[in-house]
Structure formats: structure tokens, C-alpha cells
Scaffold this motif. Structure first.
Motif: not given
Lengths: 328, 560, 311
Positions: B62-72, B254-260, B539-548
């Protein structure tokens, strides 16, 4: 009693007018907004969502305007505002439910404080005509009525949030460190975050209360019975509070009605400046995201809230003021 | 009077007290080290504004849920690194082979892999996953079944995929972009399209435990097949509703890995700590898209002149605060795809910013400057166009202001028309525009993916019909043939040669005018963790939403 | 934006005088009242700026011509913003758009308010009731959210859309005030005289009544203009306006978008807000002064100076 009935009648009439306005607006504007949404989602919307869009915006023109209106009213009265498009597939009501507490808290508490403080200061200022407070009031609050809400918010944010670091720089709580719920840390954090927006709202709205109270006090103080009380030799404070203020407060309450519209506008702007997650902020997000069902739901909610508050104020006036009770 | 003053003083004092106590109480939370959940340095917190609270649905299709499921939680067969020209890392597949005719692809599936519920993963799960996508096309997010003809198990740990025609570039979508799900769970689901999957079972390094609407907590998968991984046992993914809140908590530590996207990032973020860093790898072109059916824009000299008239460095500096580097007319995104750039072709193009050349070009096309400063030809047609833009993207609006001023200097007048997202899409897809400012969000392990979108004629449609990706209505069989031959070869030298020819097409026919390069927003805090991807170690595309790719980042990170 | 500073409409507030002395009276009052004097001075400055912006600011406000984020200097009185635009020029040229909106909306809204208010008072009966209902309904519906919604359906609030929507929705407050005053005037002698003379109703309204209400009409114009400024800049600030326009509200929008406050560019965000506040103060001071002219009870009490003589 008749006054109360009249005010309730007016409330219902305005409510109907707002609902009808909400119904007509998207249909009057060039280009149906929902059509664009339908094509954007191309086929991904659930039938429920499509149906809601249809009823709210008249996408499907098979139905006559009158029957669309009927379905619309039925839908609204049952609290169904359809599916949010920006927060798909959450429903509009659930999204609003999440945000409304923030605004209620902020606006509710600030308005009450502004009313109490403002009325108090207005009474004092009118009582001591020509005193320092009174000569300071008018120019200060003339300027205050001209200052846009967001400027006050921005200045407070700049000084106390960004430069001095006394308060957080926005939003409702620390998202990464708090667990929202009934715990002390969260509550403390919420108060911490709400202080600057609350102060901005308080500062900008209090001027109205002070000035209206002052003006009605002045008019009241010119009345005969006040003069009589002075002639009788009653202590100043007694006259000020029990004779004059008590009678001057009532017209103020009617003024509350008109100021509420401005408080709402102020809340929207201040929520924007501070990124405060209330319904004002959500309205702007809905506009940017072209989420028309959410926008409609929020507009109706805001309007109904204002109308209900005014009705309560009117009924309270009717209850408290013997003149209206005895009228005709 | 005194009573009133007293009351007033009490209220005021009360407010101040409440404010100050709350203020000082959370003061330590605010600046410097994070308080609360993240004080322990082995918990990673992600700052990626989602705009809404979490739905706690984790379907990897599901396109809205891939960013929190794939990769993790879910992994693909092979990790393909788009930033290193498709460098591969075997994940659930240990080896793969294309048949000589490139019409079948065989994977060897890794042994000893378990799902996070302890069940072993086998080739059967892979076959099941792919065939489920065939059965439910709504789940096939990348359209892989438009080229596949079959996926079957051809050995105890072998899976073979067959194609109707060679489609080598689809390797990226098949191997990297398809998460493998467990058959024993998904076969029991009556309608996978609606399945919310609240307790995702996958082979990935993390499991969800728990998810609330405000935050997702990922805990390490004890059955994970890579020994000792992941080093970070807990990852928090809060739901940020506003960009500002996400930016601030990143800046507060308070957060360390940003995609902002952070405006003025130096003063807002990196100045706050020597451990704060950012890197914006360029991925796609942001271009001026002309409608080639417009009588004046169909003249290649007009388009060439436009390209030469734009000072891309200025657009980048002013419109994008220097975050998005200048693009070039070949359409090759640099430095990401430097190895594909045909330097000699670009050199023959000359100076990218050459207003004098632009003016000469327009004059040779029969235009002269009119009394109002706008170029006009002998038939009286002015070089005056509207350019549609997305009003909500303020950096694009600002960039267009710069472009407008630069084009004006050579006598081309463009009037921006800032539209809403939907209105813009409608106009672009159906061809109801003259010029548009746009980027295609198709990033892959090579320039082929974006260039295909722009140059492949079958992807276009006449004005009034919806075009798939070729919005400028570019129709030419030569590049279309080149693109088809690229898809039929696995030979790197041949691929480079084809791309070179496509670059020549971009230079000689100027179907679009790339202006700046779109980037990934990425911030990282080296104070608590090491092992981040950087420009020297992409070594990888860096933002947290980029999967995998996010999985690769999570596997590389270590607490300090 | 606070509530208008005028008092709650009091029925006995107006002090009518024959029409031909009204303007003269106003002129005298303005000169003697300090608030009015300051207010007029502020307005005059802004009017001049909007008429002759090129005299004061030498740069094109839209040109990204300079180095970004320059500080204050003689060449750039307020520095440059992140896009290399001269902030001072932006404010000066923005004055024109703001004044235009203020005056056009002020005039149009006041015109509607006068027509509705006076007509309701004079036509009475069903007309009064229906106009009254419409006025009251518009009075309580929160206007800013309504404007936001209208702008959203119109796909963006360009200057024209803003003018039309603000005019169409914000006339009710002043209409109510004008109606109150018109009602009290109805029974005045000079109007009775005109009626007895046999003058037509329309004549009475236009020639006798409206000139008597001049000070309130002017006050209404000022109120409406003030609200036009505040509403339009607020709409632009939240990003609903045209981002390419040159106006104080749009400057605020760009500042906000670039986190000007958080990134050391506070002037970019604060300066346009201060301009709005100044212009608004001008309108509000004049308005307040007119209110005092109309209602002597509100005039500042001058403390009698203690005389040196002792009894």
C-alpha cells in the motif's frame, strides 16, 4: 422567555444559513473542486468516499439541486462529513476529533482569562476617569486593535522562544519524547508549549474587553441611580462594583458575541505562527492539500461553535437581566 | 480597588509560575541532548514529517504504508544502490542469472532466513509473493506484471522469472523494490488489497512493537539472518504533523536521522552542534517542460535559446538556496551519474549560460526585439508564454521568479500561473499548458529511468488525452528504439553507448530544459551514531523514507 | 485584529446638525483632537508612499538583484532577504497594493452598509426585518474562516478575489451602526419638516439624512478599510494569496516560508507586520477620534489644572 425564544430562533436561522452557504459555495464557484479530487485519486477512492464527495459537492449532477440539498442536510445532521482526502482513508470527523481539543483548550482558557482580566481593567479604567490608567488605555488599545494577531505571536516567539529559549518554538508537545496521555510530563509539556500562543491570543483579545467594558461603564456611570448612590454617600468601590459594573457587564456579554468571530480568526493565525495542532492549523492544511471535505467539516464546526457560544451568551443575558425577562 | 489589584496580581503570578515551572522543567528537554525516550544513545529517532498521525497499517503493497514497513520489517531479494550505479548487495537472494536471451532471470534464494515469527523463509514465499501481485494488480505498485509472464520455483531454492520481451532495467523493480512476504500469513487473507497488516511479519531487521498513532517503535528482530545485526536495538518513528516541529526536534537533538527540508539549514541546524551534518544527493532533474505542440515552442531554436538564457547557478542559489545544484542540458544528474555523462558532447554544447548566444539564436529564428523588449517575429507573434507551476512549492515559485527575470533579459516573456496540485496535474497530463515547471519522481540506478519517462514516445498522448509520462508530447521513433534496445541488453558498455546517444538527443532536440537537480533531504547526527551514508561513502540512498535503502542504513549504523 | 474601538452602538450617540455645517465641524474637530492629528499624519505618509513609491525606493522590489541576506546599510535600508531582494523596496511598493485594497474595499463596503442600513431604517417593516436578518446572520458567522473557504474554492485569492470576497462579507457591522443612527434621525424635526413639505422619500434619504450621518459614514469607511487591510494581509500571510504579488502580506508569507524568525532574518518577518500595524493604527486613531467627536461622553477628561491661587 420570549427573548430566549427569539434568540433560539435566531440561532436556528443562522445555523440554517451557514449550512446552506456551505452547500452553495462549492457549487457556485467555477469548476467543481471535487471533480479534480476524483480524477486525482483515479479509482483509489472507496465507494463510501466517493458517495460522500457526491453529496457534499454535487459531483453527480443527476440529482436535482433540491434533492442534493436534502441528502446534504441529512448527512450533516448525522455528523457524517465524509472521508478526508489529505488524511485518506481517515474520516473527517475522526481527524477533527483529534485536533479540536488543542484549540478548545487554547481558545477556551484564553477567552475566559481575557474576559476576567479585561472586564476588570475596563471597570477600573472607567471608574478613574482621567487617571493614568484611563489616559493610557485608549491609545494603547487603539493600536492593539490595529496590530495583526500574527505580529504579536511572532514577536513573542522571537523574544521568548527563539532568543531567550524560555519556551519551545512551536507545536503542541515534544513529539519524539512525549507519550501523549494522562501523565504529568505530558501535561507539563503541553502547558509549556501552550504558554506563548496563549499569551499572544490573550494580549490581542484583551484590548477589546477592556475598551468595551470601559465604554459601557462610562455610559452607566452617567446614569441617575449612580449619581443617587454617590449622593447617598456609599463607598466608591461598592458603587463601582455593585451598582455600575453589574449593569455594565451585561451589554458586554452581547459584545462577546461579535468578538468571538475575531477570537476564532486570531486562533487560526496564531496556530499558524506557532504550528499549534488545533483545528485552525488543520483548516489551513486542508486548504493547502485541497481536502475539501475536511475544509467543509471544519468550517461548519467553527461556525456552529461560534453560534452556540453566542446563543449561550444571549440566553445568559436573558437570564441575568431582569429587563429582558419583563419585556413586553 | 485594592481587592481588584490583588486578584490581578495573583492571576498574573499564577500564570507566570505555571509558565516558568513548565518552562524550566522542560528546559533540559529542549536544548542540547534529547530528554525522555531518547536519552539512551542506543535508541535512534527518525525525523520525517508525515503530515498526519500513523494509521498503524503496515501493508508493504500500500503506497501510504510502504515507508514504515519496507526496509524495517520487509526485505527484497537484492539491494541495488542507485547512488552507485546499481551496485548490488545480495539480500534474500544470494545469486542471480539472466538467460542469454534476457527473457528469463533465475534467483538463488538464501538459506537459513527466518521471518520474525520464527518461521523459515523459502523460495515458496518468493513465488507466492510475486504471484499474489499478479492476482491482485492493485498491489503491483511498480507494474512488474506488464513485463513478466511467469514466476515459478525451479529447484529447492531457485526461482525463475520469465519475460515476454527483454526488460533488463526491470531488475531494479523486481529484485530491489519488491518486498517478500510470508505465504503462511498472506495466503489466509481474504482480500490482500484491503489488508491493513497491523502486525507485520517479515524477514527484516525489525519488528513493530508497538505502534500508536503518535509513534512507531521498532525493536530488533531476534531471528534476523545477519548475525549481530541490527546494532541499534530500538528505533522510534514519531508522527510529525508539521514540518516545523520535525525540524525543531531535529535541531534540538531529540531526533537524529532527518529527511527534512530545512530553510537556511546552516543557521537553523548545523550551527547548533559540530555533530550535525547534512547531505543532499541529487536524484532527478527539475525542468522547464515545453508543450511541443505549441507553434512557437515547436521550433527547436526557441527552446535552445531558452536553455542558454537561464543562469542555472543563479536559480540554484536564489531559488533553492544552493541546495539543489545546477542541472545540464544532457539531462544526466551529476555527480550521481557522473560515469554516464558524455563529457565531449556536453563540451560541444558550450557554456550553459550564454545570453548572447540565446539572442543570436532567436534572431536567426526570425525574431527581433520589439519596443516592449519582447522578441517578436515578422508575423507579429511574440515570444510570450504562461508557465504553470505548483503554487504550494514555494521554492519552485521562487526559482521561476529568477528564471522569469533571466528570460526577460533575452526578450522572452513568461508569466507564471501558480496552480494547486490537482489543477497542475490536470493541465500537465492533458497538455493544456504552454510551459510547465516540473520534475519526474522516477529515480533508479541509472539515468535510463528518468530519461525514458521524458523521451519514450509510446508514453505520450495528444493534447486532450492523458499522457503517462511524456507530457511535453515528444514523438520520435529514434530515441524510442534506443530505449527498447537498452532494455534488451545487460552489457554495460552497450548501455553507456545508448545513454550517450540519448544525451545527444537531449542536446540536439531539447525536448525539455533541465534547470536544477532535485535532491533528497537528509540530516544526520554523528554524536550518537556512526555509520551514516555520506557523499564520500554513498552506500545507500539516505532518507528514512527511501526503501529498501533505509534497511542498509539501519544495518550500517552503530551506537557510539 | 481586535474589535473595532468604537463603543457598542448607542442609539443616542449621534448629534445631528444641519448638513452644511457637518464637514466644517469635522474639519475643526480633526485639527483640535490629538489622536485625529496623528492618525491623519500617518495616513498622509502612507498615501504619499503609495502614490510615489519610486521616489523613496530606488530598487525593483521583485528583482533578485543583490546578494542575499545583506544587513542594514545605506544602500539597503532594511537589508536584503534570502532571495536578494531589497526589503525596503518590497515594503514601499507593497504599500500601493495594500492601500488599493483598503480604499476600494473600504468604499465598496461602506456603500453597501449605507444602502442596507439606511434602507432598513427608512423602509421599515418587512424590508427592515429581512435586511436585519441578513445583516445579523453575516455578523455572527465567523468571517475569516469563511474567507479562507471562499478563497480555497476560487483556487487562490488573487487581489480581485480578495476585494470581492471581503466586500461581500464584511459590511454587516457598520450596516448595523448606520441603521441605528438612521433610526434615531427619523424622528428629528428637520426631517419631519421635509416630509411635510412633500419631498419624496428617496430625496429625504439622499439629501437630508445621509449628509447628517457624514461623521458616522466616515468612521464606517475607516473601520472597513482597517478590516480590509487586516483580512487581506492575513489571507496572504497564510499562503492563500498570489505568491508573486508585491504586498506586505506576501512578504510575510515568504518570510514565514523560509523560517525567517528561526534563521536570524527576523526583520524580514517583523517589518511588514509593523507596517500593517502602523497603517492600521492610522485608521484606528482616526476612527477613534471620530467616535469621540460623535459621542462627547467619550472625550478624554481633562484634569482641571490646579490653580496657584488658594482659596
Amino acid at each position: 422567555m420570549r427573548y430566549a425564544l427569539r434568540r433560539t430562533g435566531f440561532f436556528l436561522l443562522t445555523l440554517w444559513a451557514a449550512l446552506t452557504l456551505n452547500f452553495l459555495l462549492p457549487r457556485l464557484m467555477p469548476g467543481n473542486p471535487a471533480l479534480a479530487m476524483l480524477s486525482k485519486f483515479h479509482g483509489e477512492l472507496s465507494p463510501k468516499a466517493i458517495n460522500a464527495l457526491d453529496i457534499l459537492f454535487g459531483v453527480n449532477t443527476r440529482q436535482s439541486l433540491l434533492s442534493q440539498y436534502g441528502s446534504y442536510l441529512h448527512q450533516v445532521v448525522t455528523g457524517n462529513f465524509g472521508t478526508s482526502l489529505a488524511y485518506y482513508p481517515a474520516s473527517v470527523s475522526s481527524e477533527i476529533g483529534g485536533a479540536i481539543w488543542w484549540t478548545l483548550g487554547l481558545v477556551g482558557i484564553t477567552t475566559i482569562l481575557a474576559f476576567i482580566l479585561g472586564t476588570g481593567l475596563g471597570i477600573v479604567s472607567a471608574w478613574r476617569r482621567g487617571g493614568r490608567l484611563d489616559s493610557l488605555m485608549p491609545p494603547v488599545f487603539v493600536i492593539a486593535s490595529a496590530v495583526p494577531y500574527f505580529l504579536v505571536g511572532m514577536v513573542l516567539l522571537l523574544i521568548f522562544g527563539i532568543t531567550l529559549h524560555w519556551f519551545p518554538q512551536g507545536f503542541g508537545f515534544y513529539v519524539s519524547t512525549d507519550k501523549p496521555g494522562l501523565n504529568l510530563t505530558f501535561f507539563q509539556d503541553v502547558v509549556n508549549h501552550a504558554f506563548l500562543p496563549g499569551m499572544s491570543l490573550l494580549i490581542t483579545t484583551i484590548g477589546t474587553w477592556i475598551l468595551t467594558m470601559r465604554n459601557t461603564m462610562i455610559t452607566t456611570l452617567a446614569e441617575d441611580y449612580v449619581r443617587m448612590a454617590r449622593a447617598k454617600g456609599l463607598p466608591g468601590r461598592r458603587i463601582m462594583l455593585d451598582y455600575a459594573a453589574r449593569n455594565a457587564v451585561l451589554p458586554n456579554l452581547t459584545g462577546f458575541a461579535m468578538s468571538l468571530g475575531f477570537v476564532v480568526s486570531g486562533a487560526i493565525l496564531i496556530e499558524d505562527v506557532f504550528n499549534y495542532p488545533g483545528i485552525g492549523h488543520m483548516l489551513l492544511y486542508a486548504v493547502q492539500g485541497e481536502d475539501y471535505p475536511l475544509m467543509q467539516g471544519l468550517f461548519l464546526l467553527i461556525t456552529v461553535a461560534v453560534l452556540v457560544a453566542i446563543l449561550i451568551a444571549d440566553l445568559l443575558t436573558a437570564f441575568l437581566d431582569p429587563r429582558t425577562r419583563a419585556a413586553r | 480597588m485594592r481587592r481588584l489589584t490583588t486578584i490581578g496580581v495573583f492571576i498574573g503570578a499564577g500564570l507566570l509560575a505555571a509558565g516558568c515551572s513548565a518552562g524550566s522543567g522542560s528546559g533540559s528537554q529542549g536544548s542540547g541532548s534529547g530528554g525522555g525516550k531518547s536519552t539512551s544513545s542506543s535508541v535512534l529517532t527518525i525525523s520525517n514529517e508525515n503530515g498526519a498521525t500513523w494509521t498503524c497499517a503496515f501493508s508493504p503493497f500500500n503506497g501510504s504504508d510502504t515507508l514504515v514497513s519496507v526496509g524495517f520489517v520487509y526485505e527484497p531479494l537484492v539491494y541495488v544502490n542507485p547512488l552507485q550505479n546499481g551496485a548490488t548487495t545480495p539480500m534474500l537472494a544470494t545469486a542471480w542469472n539472466w538467460a542469454p536471451d534476457d527473457k528469463s532471470l533465475t534467483f538463488t534464494i538464501r538459506d537459513g532466513v527466518k521471518f520474525n515469527d520464527g518461521t523459515p523463509m523459502t523460495a515458496a514465499d518468493v513465488v507466492f509473493t510475486f504471484n499474489m501481485l499478479k492476482k491482485y494488480s492493485a498491489l503491483d505498485l511498480n507494474g512488474i506484471w506488464s513485463v513478466l509472464t511467469g514466476v515459478s520455483q525451479t529447484g529447492s531454492n531457485q526461482v525463475t522469472m520469465t519475460f515476454g520481451a527483454p526488460a533488463v532495467p526491470y531488475f531494479y523493480y523486481l529484485a530491489d523494490q519488491t518486498p517478500i512476504v510470508p505465504e503462511h500469513i498472506w495466503s489466509k487473507v481474504s482480500n490482500p488489497v484491503n489488508f491493513t497488516n497491523p502486525n507485520p511479519v517479515g524477514t527484516g531487521p525489525y519488528a513493530v512493537n508497538p505502534c500508536t498513532k503518535d509513534n512507531i517503535t521498532y525493536t530488533a528482530n531476534k531471528y534476523y539472518w545477519q548475525q549481530g545485526e541490527p546494532h541499534i536495538k530500538k528505533v522510534e518513528y514519531p508522527a510529525f504533523l508539521t514540518n516545523d516541529a520535525a525540524n525543531q526536534e531535529l535541531a534540538n537533538g531529540q531526533a537524529q536521522w532527518g529527511a527534512q527540508y530545512i530553510p537556511s539549514i546552516q543557521s537553523y541546524y548545523s550551527a547548533k552542534s559540530p555533530d550535525y551534518h547534512y547531505w543532499f544527493p541529487p536524484t532527478v532533474n527539475v525542468s522547464i517542460v515545453p508543450n511541443l505542440t505549441d507553434p512557437q515552442l515547436s521550433n527547436v531554436k526557441v527552446r535552445e535559446a531558452m536553455s542558454y538564457a537561464i543562469d542555472r547557478g543563479q536559480v540554484s542559489n536564489i531559488g533553492e538556496t544552493g541546495y539543489e545544484p545546477a542541472a545540464n542540458q544532457t539531462g544526466i544528474v551529476t555527480p550521481t551519474f557522473n560515469s554516464w555523462l558524455d563529457n565531449s558532447a556536453l563540451a560541444s554544447w558550450g557554456n550553459a549560460y550564454d545570453p548572447a548566444k540565446a539572442t543570436t539564436m532567436l534572431q536567426s529564428a526570425g525574431y527581433h526585439k520589439g519596443p516592449d523588449g519582447i522578441m517578436v517575429n515578422s508575423a507579429g507573434k511574440k515570444l510570450s508564454f504562461t508557465v504553470i507551476n505548483i503554487g504550494g512549492y514555494s521554492d519552485w515559485v521562487a526559482s521561476m521568479q529568477v528564471i522569469q527575470q533571466e528570460l526577460k533579459a533575452v526578450g522572452i516573456q513568461v508569466t507564471p500561473s501558480n496552480l494547486t496540485n490537482t489543477a497542475f496535474d490536470q493541465a500537465l497530463y492533458y497538455g493544456h499548458y504552454q510551459l510547465a515547471y516540473y520534475d519526474q519522481q522516477t529515480f533508479g540506478p541509472g539515468p535510463y529511468y528518468e530519461l525514458t519517462n521524458w523521451l519514450y514516445s509510446p508514453n505520450t498522448a495528444p493534447v486532450g488525452k492523458q499522457a503517462a509520462t511524456n507530457y511535453e508530447r515528444y514523438s520520435n521513433s529514434h530515441p524510442a528504439g534506443l530505449i527498447r534496445s537498452y532494455a534488451a541488453t545487460t552489457d554495460s558498455a552497450q548501455q553507456h553507448s545508448i545513454v550517450s546517444q540519448l544525451e545527444q538527443v537531449m542536446l540536439s532536440q531539447v525536448p525539455i530544459i533541465p534547470v536544477v537537480e532535485g535532491v533528497d533531504w537528509y540530516q544526520y547526527d554523528t554524536g550518537s551514531f556512526t555509520g551514516w551514508p555520506t557523499s564520500s561513502d554513498p552506500y545507500a540512498q539516505p532518507p528514512a523514507w527511501a526503501y529498501p535503502d533505509n534497511e542498509q542504513v539501519l544495518l550500517h549504523l552503530q551506537p557510539k | 485584529m481586535g474589535m473595532p474601538v468604537t463603543s457598542v452602538p448607542a442609539e443616542a450617540a449621534a448629534t445631528p446638525a444641519p448638513a452644511d455645517h457637518a464637514l466644517a465641524r469635522i474639519g475643526r474637530a480633526v485639527r483640535s483632537n490629538r489622536k485625529a492629528a496623528i492618525g491623519t499624519a500617518i495616513m498622509a505618509v502612507f498615501v504619499l508612499i503609495s502614490l510615489f513609491p519610486g521616489v523613496i525606493a530606488h530598487d525593483d522590489p521583485e528583482l533578485d538583484a543583490y546578494k542575499p541576506r545583506l544587513g542594514l546599510s545605506a544602500a539597503h535600508l532594511l537589508g536584503t532577504n534570502q532571495y536578494g531582494q531589497d526589503l525596503f523596496s518590497q515594503l514601499v511598493y507593497g504599500t500601493r497594493t495594500v492601500m488599493l485594497i483598503a480604499i476600494v474595499v473600504g468604499l465598496a463596503t461602506t456603500a453597501i452598509a449605507v444602502i442596507v442600513g439606511v434602507a432598513a431604517a427608512y423602509l421599515g417593516g418587512l424590508w427592515d426585518s429581512s435586511l436585519g436578518v441578513i445583516t445579523d446572520v453575516l455578523l455572527v458567522i465567523p468571517l475569516f474562516p469563511l474567507l479562507i473557504v471562499i478563497s480555497a474554492y476560487a483556487h487562490g485569492a488573487t487581489t480581485v478575489v480578495m476585494i470581492i470576497s471581503i466586500t461581500a462579507t464584511s459590511w454587516s457591522y457598520t450596516a448595523r451602526q448606520l441603521r441605528s443612527q438612521a433610526l434615531t434621525l427619523r424622528s428629528r424635526d428637520f426631517l419631519e419638516a421635509a416630509r411635510v413639505r412633500g419631498e419624496r422619500r428617496l430625496y429625504i434619504i439622499v439629501v437630508e439624512v445621509i449628509p447628517t450621518m457624514t461623521s458616522l459614514i466616515v468612521a464606517s469607511f475607516l473601520t472597513n478599510a482597517l478590516y480590509a487591510v487586516l483580512f487581506s494581509s492575513s489571507l496572504q500571510f497564510i499562503g492563500i494569496g498570489d505568491p508573486n504579488a508585491v504586498s506586505w502580506g506576501t512578504t510575510l508569507y515568504w518570510a514565514q516560508n523560509n523560517a525567517a524568525l528561526e534563521t536570524g532574518q527576523a526583520l524580514w518577518a517583523i517589518a511588514p507586520g509593523v507596517c500593517i500595524a502602523l497603517l492600521g493604527t492610522g485608521f484606528a486613531l482616526l476612527n477613534y477620534a471620530f467616535d469621540e467627536i460623535g459621542n462627547p461622553a467619550l472625550r478624554p477628561v481633562r484634569r482641571p489644572r490646579r490653580s496657584a491661587r488658594r482659596a
